[in-house]
Motif scaffolding. Structure first.
Motif, PDB file in Angstrom:
ATOM      1  N   VAL A 230      43.594  31.947  17.192  1.00 32.91           N
ATOM      2  CA  VAL A 230      42.393  32.311  17.944  1.00 32.91           C
ATOM      3  C   VAL A 230      42.138  33.798  17.775  1.00 32.91           C
ATOM      4  CG1 VAL A 230      41.317  32.408  20.213  1.00 32.91           C
ATOM      5  CG2 VAL A 230      42.756  30.454  19.600  1.00 32.91           C
ATOM      6  N   GLU A 231      40.990  34.161  17.205  1.00 29.17           N
ATOM      7  CA  GLU A 231      40.663  35.577  17.010  1.00 29.17           C
ATOM      8  C   GLU A 231      40.155  36.192  18.302  1.00 29.17           C
ATOM      9  OE1 GLU A 231      39.251  39.338  15.920  1.00 29.17           O
ATOM     10  OE2 GLU A 231      38.009  37.820  16.912  1.00 29.17           O
ATOM     11  N   HIS A 232      39.306  35.459  19.021  1.00 29.85           N
ATOM     12  CA  HIS A 232      38.892  35.924  20.338  1.00 29.85           C
ATOM     13  C   HIS A 232      38.403  34.758  21.185  1.00 29.85           C
ATOM     14  CE1 HIS A 232      34.807  36.286  18.366  1.00 29.85           C
ATOM     15  NE2 HIS A 232      34.436  35.745  19.519  1.00 29.85           N
ATOM     16  N   VAL A 233      38.401  34.988  22.473  1.00 33.28           N
ATOM     17  CA  VAL A 233      37.815  34.059  23.436  1.00 33.28           C
ATOM     18  C   VAL A 233      36.562  34.702  23.994  1.00 33.28           C
ATOM     19  CG1 VAL A 233      38.134  32.904  25.646  1.00 33.28           C
ATOM     20  CG2 VAL A 233      40.038  33.062  24.043  1.00 33.28           C
ATOM     21  N   GLY A 234      35.493  33.929  24.093  1.00 35.30           N
ATOM     22  CA  GLY A 234      34.234  34.453  24.610  1.00 35.30           C
ATOM     23  C   GLY A 234      33.996  34.020  26.042  1.00 35.30           C
ATOM     24  N   LEU A 235      33.790  34.984  26.913  1.00 35.49           N
ATOM     25  CA  LEU A 235      33.498  34.711  28.323  1.00 35.49           C
ATOM     26  C   LEU A 235      32.032  35.019  28.614  1.00 35.49           C
ATOM     27  CD1 LEU A 235      36.640  36.398  29.947  1.00 35.49           C
ATOM     28  CD2 LEU A 235      36.390  34.037  29.132  1.00 35.49           C
ATOM     29  N   TYR A 236      31.496  34.379  29.652  1.00 35.27           N
ATOM     30  CA  TYR A 236      30.088  34.557  29.998  1.00 35.27           C
ATOM     31  C   TYR A 236      29.946  35.022  31.439  1.00 35.27           C
ATOM     32  CZ  TYR A 236      29.015  32.206  25.634  1.00 35.27           C
ATOM     33  OH  TYR A 236      28.922  31.889  24.296  1.00 35.27           O
ATOM     34  N   PRO A 237      28.914  35.792  31.729  1.00 38.48           N
ATOM     35  CA  PRO A 237      28.703  36.261  33.107  1.00 38.48           C
ATOM     36  C   PRO A 237      28.319  35.103  34.027  1.00 38.48           C
ATOM     37  CG  PRO A 237      26.808  36.823  31.745  1.00 38.48           C
ATOM     38  CD  PRO A 237      27.850  36.267  30.819  1.00 38.48           C
ATOM     39  N   THR A 238      28.404  35.357  35.301  1.00 40.19           N
ATOM     40  CA  THR A 238      28.000  34.369  36.306  1.00 40.19           C
ATOM     41  C   THR A 238      26.968  35.002  37.226  1.00 40.19           C
ATOM     42  OG1 THR A 238      29.665  35.000  37.941  1.00 40.19           O
ATOM     43  CG2 THR A 238      30.342  33.423  36.231  1.00 40.19           C
ATOM     44  N   ALA A 239      26.545  34.233  38.201  1.00 42.52           N
ATOM     45  CA  ALA A 239      25.567  34.752  39.163  1.00 42.52           C
ATOM     46  C   ALA A 239      26.159  35.866  40.013  1.00 42.52           C
ATOM     47  CB  ALA A 239      25.060  33.616  40.061  1.00 42.52           C
ATOM     48  N   THR A 240      27.482  35.923  40.096  1.00 47.23           N
ATOM     49  CA  THR A 240      28.117  36.923  40.960  1.00 47.23           C
ATOM     50  C   THR A 240      28.909  37.979  40.188  1.00 47.23           C
ATOM     51  OG1 THR A 240      30.048  35.478  41.224  1.00 47.23           O
ATOM     52  CG2 THR A 240      28.301  35.284  42.876  1.00 47.23           C
ATOM     53  N   ALA A 241      29.024  37.823  38.868  1.00 49.67           N
ATOM     54  CA  ALA A 241      29.794  38.795  38.075  1.00 49.67           C
ATOM     55  C   ALA A 241      29.090  39.052  36.750  1.00 49.67           C
ATOM     56  CB  ALA A 241      31.205  38.280  37.823  1.00 49.67           C
ATOM     57  N   SER A 242      28.678  40.298  36.531  1.00 48.12           N
ATOM     58  CA  SER A 242      28.011  40.668  35.288  1.00 48.12           C
ATOM     59  C   SER A 242      29.045  40.865  34.175  1.00 48.12           C
ATOM     60  CB  SER A 242      27.221  41.963  35.479  1.00 48.12           C
ATOM     61  OG  SER A 242      28.107  43.052  35.688  1.00 48.12           O
ATOM     62  N   ALA A 243      28.570  41.013  32.957  1.00 49.39           N
ATOM     63  CA  ALA A 243      29.465  41.293  31.830  1.00 49.39           C
ATOM     64  C   ALA A 243      30.226  42.585  32.076  1.00 49.39           C
ATOM     65  CB  ALA A 243      28.663  41.376  30.534  1.00 49.39           C
ATOM     66  N   GLN A 244      29.553  43.573  32.614  1.00 52.67           N
ATOM     67  CA  GLN A 244      30.203  44.860  32.895  1.00 52.67           C
ATOM     68  C   GLN A 244      31.292  44.716  33.963  1.00 52.67           C
ATOM     69  OE1 GLN A 244      26.949  44.404  32.493  1.00 52.67           O
ATOM     70  NE2 GLN A 244      26.547  45.655  30.663  1.00 52.67           N
ATOM     71  N   ASP A 245      31.039  43.852  34.961  1.00 59.46           N
ATOM     72  CA  ASP A 245      32.041  43.613  36.003  1.00 59.46           C
ATOM     73  C   ASP A 245      33.303  42.977  35.406  1.00 59.46           C
ATOM     74  OD1 ASP A 245      30.320  44.580  37.957  1.00 59.46           O
ATOM     75  OD2 ASP A 245      29.511  42.587  38.402  1.00 59.46           O
ATOM     76  N   ILE A 246      33.081  41.993  34.548  1.00 59.33           N
ATOM     77  CA  ILE A 246      34.208  41.286  33.943  1.00 59.33           C
ATOM     78  C   ILE A 246      35.007  42.242  33.053  1.00 59.33           C
ATOM     79  CG2 ILE A 246      34.872  39.411  32.391  1.00 59.33           C
ATOM     80  CD1 ILE A 246      32.288  37.971  33.305  1.00 59.33           C
ATOM     81  N   ALA A 247      34.304  43.012  32.216  1.00 56.86           N
ATOM     82  CA  ALA A 247      34.974  43.950  31.319  1.00 56.86           C
ATOM     83  C   ALA A 247      35.759  44.993  32.104  1.00 56.86           C
ATOM     84  CB  ALA A 247      33.960  44.616  30.404  1.00 56.86           C
ATOM     85  N   ALA A 248      35.170  45.483  33.192  1.00 54.37           N
ATOM     86  CA  ALA A 248      35.838  46.498  34.012  1.00 54.37           C
ATOM     87  C   ALA A 248      37.111  45.946  34.641  1.00 54.37           C
ATOM     88  CB  ALA A 248      34.882  47.002  35.093  1.00 54.37           C
ATOM     89  N   TRP A 249      37.095  44.680  35.024  1.00 50.19           N
ATOM     90  CA  TRP A 249      38.285  44.051  35.633  1.00 50.19           C
ATOM     91  C   TRP A 249      39.435  44.010  34.633  1.00 50.19           C
ATOM     92  CZ3 TRP A 249      41.425  39.795  34.948  1.00 50.19           C
ATOM     93  CH2 TRP A 249      42.192  39.392  36.049  1.00 50.19           C
ATOM     94  N   TYR A 250      39.173  43.553  33.407  1.00 48.71           N
ATOM     95  CA  TYR A 250      40.226  43.495  32.384  1.00 48.71           C
ATOM     96  C   TYR A 250      40.691  44.891  31.976  1.00 48.71           C
ATOM     97  CZ  TYR A 250      39.839  38.458  31.694  1.00 48.71           C
ATOM     98  OH  TYR A 250      39.883  37.102  31.870  1.00 48.71           O
TER      99      TYR A 250
END
Length: 339
Positions: A230-250
């Motif tokens: 697996v080269e990468h896993v792709g995640l998607y934003p939700t109604a309560t978490a933007s892409a920036q929120d997810i990236a900041a968490w990791y």
């Protein structure tokens, strides 16, 4: 002028591990054969200079393949003298192969930065060809010289020698494995792949399947996986978490480095694998990118097994294609090649 540098030719030959070769005096038949080989995953193809006006067939093939199969590296074989080599180089040959070694051909190819693969039949000839700057030498006729045992006798004291046998390489796993176990860097296959009965029947699909099978045997013999993880896993934003929120968490929790692009954010560290966070299409399932060692062979393998793919995205440093059907959980999957 060659479209591929000799470094690209050498590296692709080593990466793929097989060079199919053939001659046919008819332009349309030759183009169909080359297309069938390319569809099976062949990236380097040798057209042998054997018949009258073979250069005219080659000239048309260069133009047609550049348009229809731009990934194919086309060269010419059975070249014995510098005049013939110069003719084909001017027609666009990306490499020159000889059944013998000619120092003058080597000088010409070096001057034009064209890969030259001379024919060698003794340890002294292999050494002389290497002194002429030949990165990979051709052992011909391979079976008559002793087969894999001859190659092993050469590479044992000279492990730096890179050898490609032609003549006597059979379309079977046992034979192919024997050559690679002996230390060859790649193999040349002629009538064992471009079979006369298949050409006569115009069964291009059978040539494609045979090519893909031989390439699979090459990878198996080398212990090389076509699908390498697996080269990468792709995640998607939700109604309560933007892409920036997810990236900041990791980034905060694991210290992953953040690289933001126009449509997604990539997260990575020193180890293998990445996370891609998409900026749009919220609440979608994940997607997975499966890394492949050879994009064309992976496409041919999947299509041969009835898997439908979307139109590939081809760029200089990345090739990808999505599977039209998701996995059983609804996750989108795509294959990905990067150098």
């Amino acid at each position: 002028m060659a479209r591929f540098s000799r470094v690209q030719v050498w590296s692709t030959m080593e990466q793929i591990g097989m060079v199919p070769l053939f001659y046919n005096g008819d332009v349309e038949t030759s183009v169909q054969i080359a297309g069938a080989l390319a569809a099976g995953g062949a990236r380097v193809i040798e057209f042998t200079n054997r018949g009258d006006r073979a250069f005219e067939v080659f000239r048309e093939m260069v133009v047609r393949l550049e348009k229809d199969h731009p990934q194919v590296i086309l060269g010419v074989g059975s070249v014995l003298d510098p005049a013939t080599a110069g003719l084909y180089i001017n027609l666009g040959a990306n490499f020159i192969v000889g059944s013998v070694t000619n120092p003058e051909v080597a000088k010409l190819c070096n001057r034009r930065k064209i890969a030259y693969f001379p024919g060698c039949a003794t340890a002294s000839e292999v050494s002389a060809a290497e002194e002429l700057g030949c990165e990979i030498v051709k052992v011909f006729p391979g079976s008559e010289l002793g087969g894999p045992s001859f190659v092993k006798a050469i590479t044992a004291p000279c492990p730096w020698s890179k050898i490609m046998p032609t003549g006597g390489v059979e379309a079977s796993y046992e034979n192919i494995k024997g050559w690679f176990d002996a230390g060859v860097v790649c193999i040349g296959m002629g009538s064992a792949v471009v079979r006369s009965d298949l050409v006569k029947a115009k069964d291009w699909g059978a040539i494609t399947k045979l090519t893909a099978q031989c390439l699979a045997w090459v990878r198996q013999a080398r212990g090389q996986a076509l699908y390498s993880g697996v080269e990468h896993v792709g995640l998607y934003p939700t109604a309560t978490a933007s892409a920036q929120d997810i990236a900041a968490w990791y980034n905060k929790l694991f210290g992953f480095e953040v690289a933001e692009g126009n449509s997604s954010i990539f997260l990575s560290s020193d180890g293998a694998g990445r996370i891609e966070v998409m900026k749009s299409e919220p609440d979608r399932p994940c997607h997975l990118a499966v890394r492949v060692s050879d994009f064309e062979s992976a496409v041919a393998d999947l299509e041969a097994r009835g898997v439908e793919l979307s139109e590939p995205t081809i760029r200089p440093n990345v090739k990808s294609a999505y599977l039209k059907e998701p996995d059983p959980a609804g996750n989108t999957v795509h294959i990905l090649w990067m150098p």
